[in-house]
Design an enzyme around this catalytic site. Structure first.
Site, PDB file in Angstrom:
ATOM      1  N   ILE A  36      -2.310  -7.451  -1.506  1.00 24.20           N
ATOM      2  CA  ILE A  36      -2.353  -8.112  -0.192  1.00 24.20           C
ATOM      3  C   ILE A  36      -3.263  -9.341  -0.180  1.00 24.20           C
ATOM      4  O   ILE A  36      -3.107 -10.231   0.662  1.00 24.20           O
ATOM      5  CB  ILE A  36      -2.760  -7.097   0.904  1.00 24.20           C
ATOM      6  CG1 ILE A  36      -2.437  -7.639   2.287  1.00 24.20           C
ATOM      7  CG2 ILE A  36      -4.232  -6.722   0.791  1.00 24.20           C
ATOM      8  CD1 ILE A  36      -2.413  -6.612   3.379  1.00 24.20           C
ATOM      9  N   GLY A  86      -0.653   4.990  -1.010  1.00 26.55           N
ATOM     10  CA  GLY A  86      -1.750   5.620  -0.266  1.00 26.55           C
ATOM     11  C   GLY A  86      -1.296   6.878   0.474  1.00 26.55           C
ATOM     12  O   GLY A  86      -0.137   7.290   0.369  1.00 26.55           O
ATOM     13  N   GLN A  87      -2.212   7.466   1.230  1.00 25.20           N
ATOM     14  CA  GLN A  87      -1.900   8.732   1.923  1.00 25.20           C
ATOM     15  C   GLN A  87      -0.684   8.572   2.828  1.00 25.20           C
ATOM     16  O   GLN A  87       0.256   9.363   2.763  1.00 25.20           O
ATOM     17  CB  GLN A  87      -3.100   9.212   2.763  1.00 25.20           C
ATOM     18  CG  GLN A  87      -2.871  10.593   3.376  1.00 25.20           C
ATOM     19  CD  GLN A  87      -3.762  10.896   4.582  1.00 25.20           C
ATOM     20  OE1 GLN A  87      -4.431   9.998   5.116  1.00 25.20           O
ATOM     21  NE2 GLN A  87      -3.757  12.133   5.029  1.00 25.20           N
ATOM     22  N   LYS A  91     -10.435  -3.554  12.281  1.00 21.71           N
ATOM     23  CA  LYS A  91      -9.324  -3.024  13.085  1.00 21.71           C
ATOM     24  C   LYS A  91      -9.204  -3.767  14.422  1.00 21.71           C
ATOM     25  O   LYS A  91      -8.109  -4.128  14.842  1.00 21.71           O
ATOM     26  CB  LYS A  91      -9.477  -1.511  13.307  1.00 21.71           C
ATOM     27  CG  LYS A  91      -9.246  -0.679  12.054  1.00 21.71           C
ATOM     28  CD  LYS A  91      -7.879  -0.932  11.449  1.00 21.71           C
ATOM     29  CE  LYS A  91      -7.596  -0.113  10.203  1.00 21.71           C
ATOM     30  NZ  LYS A  91      -6.396  -0.548   9.482  1.00 21.71           N
ATOM     31  N   GLY A  96       0.837  -1.212   0.000  1.00 20.71           N
ATOM     32  CA  GLY A  96       0.000   0.000   0.000  1.00 20.71           C
ATOM     33  C   GLY A  96       0.866   1.254   0.000  1.00 20.71           C
ATOM     34  O   GLY A  96       0.564   2.227   0.698  1.00 20.71           O
ATOM     35  N   TYR A 143     -15.084  -1.149   9.112  1.00 21.96           N
ATOM     36  CA  TYR A 143     -13.706  -0.680   9.324  1.00 21.96           C
ATOM     37  C   TYR A 143     -13.271  -1.000  10.757  1.00 21.96           C
ATOM     38  O   TYR A 143     -12.203  -1.566  10.989  1.00 21.96           O
ATOM     39  CB  TYR A 143     -13.674   0.829   9.072  1.00 21.96           C
ATOM     40  CG  TYR A 143     -12.311   1.481   9.152  1.00 21.96           C
ATOM     41  CD1 TYR A 143     -11.313   1.179   8.228  1.00 21.96           C
ATOM     42  CD2 TYR A 143     -12.040   2.442  10.130  1.00 21.96           C
ATOM     43  CE1 TYR A 143     -10.082   1.816   8.282  1.00 21.96           C
ATOM     44  CE2 TYR A 143     -10.813   3.077  10.182  1.00 21.96           C
ATOM     45  CZ  TYR A 143      -9.837   2.761   9.251  1.00 21.96           C
ATOM     46  OH  TYR A 143      -8.615   3.401   9.312  1.00 21.96           O
ATOM     47  N   ILE A 170      -5.194  11.650   9.894  1.00 23.19           N
ATOM     48  CA  ILE A 170      -3.854  12.124   9.530  1.00 23.19           C
ATOM     49  C   ILE A 170      -3.987  13.282   8.540  1.00 23.19           C
ATOM     50  O   ILE A 170      -4.642  13.149   7.495  1.00 23.19           O
ATOM     51  CB  ILE A 170      -3.005  10.990   8.896  1.00 23.19           C
ATOM     52  CG1 ILE A 170      -2.952   9.768   9.830  1.00 23.19           C
ATOM     53  CG2 ILE A 170      -1.610  11.495   8.560  1.00 23.19           C
ATOM     54  CD1 ILE A 170      -2.303  10.005  11.175  1.00 23.19           C
TER      55      ILE A 170
HETATM   56  C1  AKB Z   1     -10.695   7.332   8.616  1.00 23.74           C
HETATM   57  O1  AKB Z   1     -11.238   8.427   8.815  1.00 23.74           O
HETATM   58  O2  AKB Z   1     -11.292   6.335   8.200  1.00 23.74           O
HETATM   59  C2  AKB Z   1      -9.234   7.203   8.952  1.00 23.74           C
HETATM   60  C3  AKB Z   1      -9.039   6.766  10.371  1.00 23.74           C
HETATM   61  C4  AKB Z   1      -9.161   7.703  11.475  1.00 23.74           C
HETATM   62  O3  AKB Z   1      -8.766   5.625  10.597  1.00 23.74           O
HETATM   63  N1  AKB Z   1      -8.567   8.449   8.719  1.00 23.74           N
END
Ligand code: AKB
Length: 320
Positions: A55, A11-12, A147, A8, A143, A173
């Site tokens: 991945i 990416g940002q 995580k 990756g 998400y 970020i």
């Molecule tokens: C998002 O907003 O999904 C990400 C994070 C905080 O994990 N920047």
């Protein structure tokens, strides 16, 4: 760390992390892994080796690890929070299936692994302010589910197989090189582009929506310093709370207005992002990271703002 693979890398975070690691460990020792459609360009491509590294393709990743004698993998592949809600199956396949591939390869070929977690690993029944390191983690987004599961799986591989897995819970970020995409905290980058272009910013989140944030140089130091930290000092591994600042859209707007007095913001609510933001902490307690590996951010909101405005004006060739 001698030979590093970043999955990756375009990416940002990946794009800047790859360059920071090349500066630190030598360009030829850091392989920029990418997927089709997100090939590296410019300096990222020219300054060191690059390989297609999907991945979800374990054989392809294993091949690269063997070819370059990789000892450390930075696993930066993920769909961000808002996108993951529109593509939950793909988010699982990339976030969890991909992590499983990386951990298995790391177990067999003896690599250390860094995989970012996020403030998204918390949910609406987590203590909201000064959120502790060890606390309730019941997120309701895909998400967040990937995580939390990723944190647990990484700890499992450390305890069960001795794989050197480490992670931080990144806040939003802020950066000026590669844009984020599909995140809940993206507004805190987009607002700076609007400000230097003298546009009215349409804010997708409501006033009073506080979240943790961090400027990219601190995020890069966190990833690198944690991987270099003395393992004997680490009580935690996956994943450390880290933060540099906490603000809401109004505070950010008024900070930018110190430098661009006529800057204006209007609210145009994105209900999906608002619901996600409402379920995340207002501010994290990052004292375990400070105690166990000397975590200390350098940038606050004011210094971030000054640097972002300066760098974006340069990038977009806009005079102040
Ligand atoms: C998002 O907003 O999904 C990400 C994070 C905080 O994990 N920047």
């Amino acid at each position: 760390m001698k030979n590093i693979l970043i999955i990756g890398s375009t990416g940002q975070i990946g794009s800047e992390l790859t360059m920071a690691l090349r500066n630190r460990y030598g360009a030829s020792n850091v392989v920029a892994g990418f997927i089709a459609g997100a090939e590296p360009k410019g300096k990222l491509l020219e300054s060191g080796p690059a390989e297609a590294a999907d991945i979800t393709d374990a054989a392809q990743i294993a091949e690269i690890v063997k070819k370059y004698k990789i000892d450390t993998i930075y696993n930066m592949a993920a769909l961000l929070s808002a996108t993951a809600e529109t593509k939950p199956q793909l988010a699982w396949k990339t976030g969890l299936g991909g992590l499983f591939n990386v951990l298995e390869i790391a177990r067999e070929l003896h690599c250390a692994v860094f995989t970012p977690s996020s403030i998204g690993a918390f949910g609406d029944n987590t203590p909201k302010c000064n959120t502790p390191q060890d606390t309730i983690q019941r997120p309701k987004t895909m998400y967040g589910v990937t995580k939390v599961a990723g944190e647990l799986l990484s700890d499992y591989y450390f305890k069960r197989f001795g794989v050197d897995t480490r992670s931080v819970r990144f806040p939003g970020i802020i950066s000026h090189v590669a844009p984020p995409g599909g995140g809940t905290t993206d507004y805190a980058v987009e607002i700076y582009y609007a400000a230097v272009k003298r546009e009215v910013f349409q804010c997708p989140l409501l006033a009073g929506t506080f979240m943790d944030m961090m400027y990219m140089p601190d995020a890069l130091s966190a990833a690198i310093n944690l991987m270099e930290a003395n393992p004997d000092r680490l009580i935690h591994r996956n994943a450390f709370n880290i933060t540099a600042m906490s603000f809401d859209p109004e505070t950010l707007q008024s900070t930018i207005s110190k430098y661009i007095p006529d800057f204006r913001m209007e609210y145009r609510l994105d209900p999906v992002r608002q619901a996600i933001a409402d379920s995340w902490p207002n501010s994290l307690d990052d004292s375990c990271a400070s105690e166990e590996w000397d975590w200390m951010p350098k940038y606050n909101l004011d210094t971030t703002t000054q640097d972002m405005l300066k760098e974006l004006r340069k990038k977009l060739r806009i005079n102040a």
